[in-house]
Design a protein around this motif. Structure first.
Motif, PDB file in Angstrom:
ATOM      1  N   LEU A   7      37.859  30.854  28.861  1.00 28.88           N
ATOM      2  CA  LEU A   7      39.062  30.916  29.696  1.00 28.88           C
ATOM      3  C   LEU A   7      38.886  30.137  30.991  1.00 28.88           C
ATOM      4  O   LEU A   7      39.799  29.469  31.460  1.00 28.88           O
ATOM      5  CB  LEU A   7      39.402  32.366  30.054  1.00 28.88           C
ATOM      6  CG  LEU A   7      40.104  33.204  29.018  1.00 28.88           C
ATOM      7  CD1 LEU A   7      40.258  34.625  29.525  1.00 28.88           C
ATOM      8  CD2 LEU A   7      41.443  32.625  28.652  1.00 28.88           C
ATOM      9  N   LEU A  12      44.067  26.770  33.004  1.00 25.41           N
ATOM     10  CA  LEU A  12      45.081  27.822  32.971  1.00 25.41           C
ATOM     11  C   LEU A  12      45.294  28.385  34.373  1.00 25.41           C
ATOM     12  O   LEU A  12      44.333  28.508  35.139  1.00 25.41           O
ATOM     13  CB  LEU A  12      44.629  28.978  32.066  1.00 25.41           C
ATOM     14  CG  LEU A  12      44.561  28.727  30.575  1.00 25.41           C
ATOM     15  CD1 LEU A  12      43.879  29.886  29.883  1.00 25.41           C
ATOM     16  CD2 LEU A  12      45.951  28.517  30.011  1.00 25.41           C
ATOM     17  N   ALA A  16      47.612  33.614  33.907  1.00 31.75           N
ATOM     18  CA  ALA A  16      47.364  33.601  32.463  1.00 31.75           C
ATOM     19  C   ALA A  16      45.993  34.196  32.147  1.00 31.75           C
ATOM     20  O   ALA A  16      45.835  34.931  31.171  1.00 31.75           O
ATOM     21  CB  ALA A  16      47.475  32.183  31.918  1.00 31.75           C
ATOM     22  N   TYR A  20      45.552  37.447  29.793  1.00 31.19           N
ATOM     23  CA  TYR A  20      44.731  37.359  28.582  1.00 31.19           C
ATOM     24  C   TYR A  20      43.603  38.379  28.632  1.00 31.19           C
ATOM     25  O   TYR A  20      43.331  39.077  27.650  1.00 31.19           O
ATOM     26  CB  TYR A  20      44.154  35.958  28.395  1.00 31.19           C
ATOM     27  CG  TYR A  20      43.451  35.798  27.071  1.00 31.19           C
ATOM     28  CD1 TYR A  20      44.143  35.376  25.940  1.00 31.19           C
ATOM     29  CD2 TYR A  20      42.099  36.110  26.923  1.00 31.19           C
ATOM     30  CE1 TYR A  20      43.511  35.262  24.713  1.00 31.19           C
ATOM     31  CE2 TYR A  20      41.461  36.000  25.710  1.00 31.19           C
ATOM     32  CZ  TYR A  20      42.169  35.566  24.610  1.00 31.19           C
ATOM     33  OH  TYR A  20      41.535  35.463  23.390  1.00 31.19           O
ATOM     34  N   LEU A  58      50.003  31.171  27.886  1.00 30.67           N
ATOM     35  CA  LEU A  58      49.032  31.492  26.846  1.00 30.67           C
ATOM     36  C   LEU A  58      49.497  31.034  25.470  1.00 30.67           C
ATOM     37  O   LEU A  58      48.690  30.560  24.663  1.00 30.67           O
ATOM     38  CB  LEU A  58      48.736  32.995  26.848  1.00 30.67           C
ATOM     39  CG  LEU A  58      48.017  33.514  28.098  1.00 30.67           C
ATOM     40  CD1 LEU A  58      48.032  35.033  28.126  1.00 30.67           C
ATOM     41  CD2 LEU A  58      46.603  32.971  28.163  1.00 30.67           C
ATOM     42  N   LEU A  63      46.513  30.473  22.698  1.00 31.47           N
ATOM     43  CA  LEU A  63      45.628  31.629  22.799  1.00 31.47           C
ATOM     44  C   LEU A  63      46.255  32.920  22.297  1.00 31.47           C
ATOM     45  O   LEU A  63      45.537  33.874  21.995  1.00 31.47           O
ATOM     46  CB  LEU A  63      45.160  31.812  24.245  1.00 31.47           C
ATOM     47  CG  LEU A  63      44.276  30.689  24.787  1.00 31.47           C
ATOM     48  CD1 LEU A  63      43.986  30.903  26.261  1.00 31.47           C
ATOM     49  CD2 LEU A  63      42.983  30.605  23.984  1.00 31.47           C
TER      50      LEU A  63
END
Length: 86
Positions: A7, A12, A16, A20, A58, A63
């Motif tokens: 990540l 991102l 986000a 996540y 996402l 993802l």
């Protein structure tokens, strides 16, 4: 090293990453969970609009996928979130 290190290597926004991580913490062994946007927002102290933007981020990054769930009487329920790891 964390299972979520990927990540931090992706481009991102922080919203986000927060969403996540929240979904990952609540996912079952199949990578699925179904909290409402309101629940996510309240738990991680973001506005519902910011959570919705994070979900779009996402989805665009590949993802997560979402699927609308419905009650037996036909009314909308919360979304089902399916998480993916690249």
């Amino acid at each position: 090293m964390s299972r979520l290190t990927f990540l931090y290597q992706m481009d991102l926004p922080h919203r986000a990453i927060a969403v996540y991580t929240y979904l990952h913490d609540r996912a079952n062994k199949n990578g699925e969970c179904w909290p409402s946007v309101k629940t996510i927002a309240g738990d991680i102290k973001l506005s519902p609009a910011t959570v919705r933007r994070a979900i779009k981020d996402l989805k665009k990054a590949g993802l997560i996928e979402t699927e609308q769930r419905y009650r037996e009487q036909g009314g909308k329920s919360s979304s089902l979130y399916k998480l993916y790891v690249p």
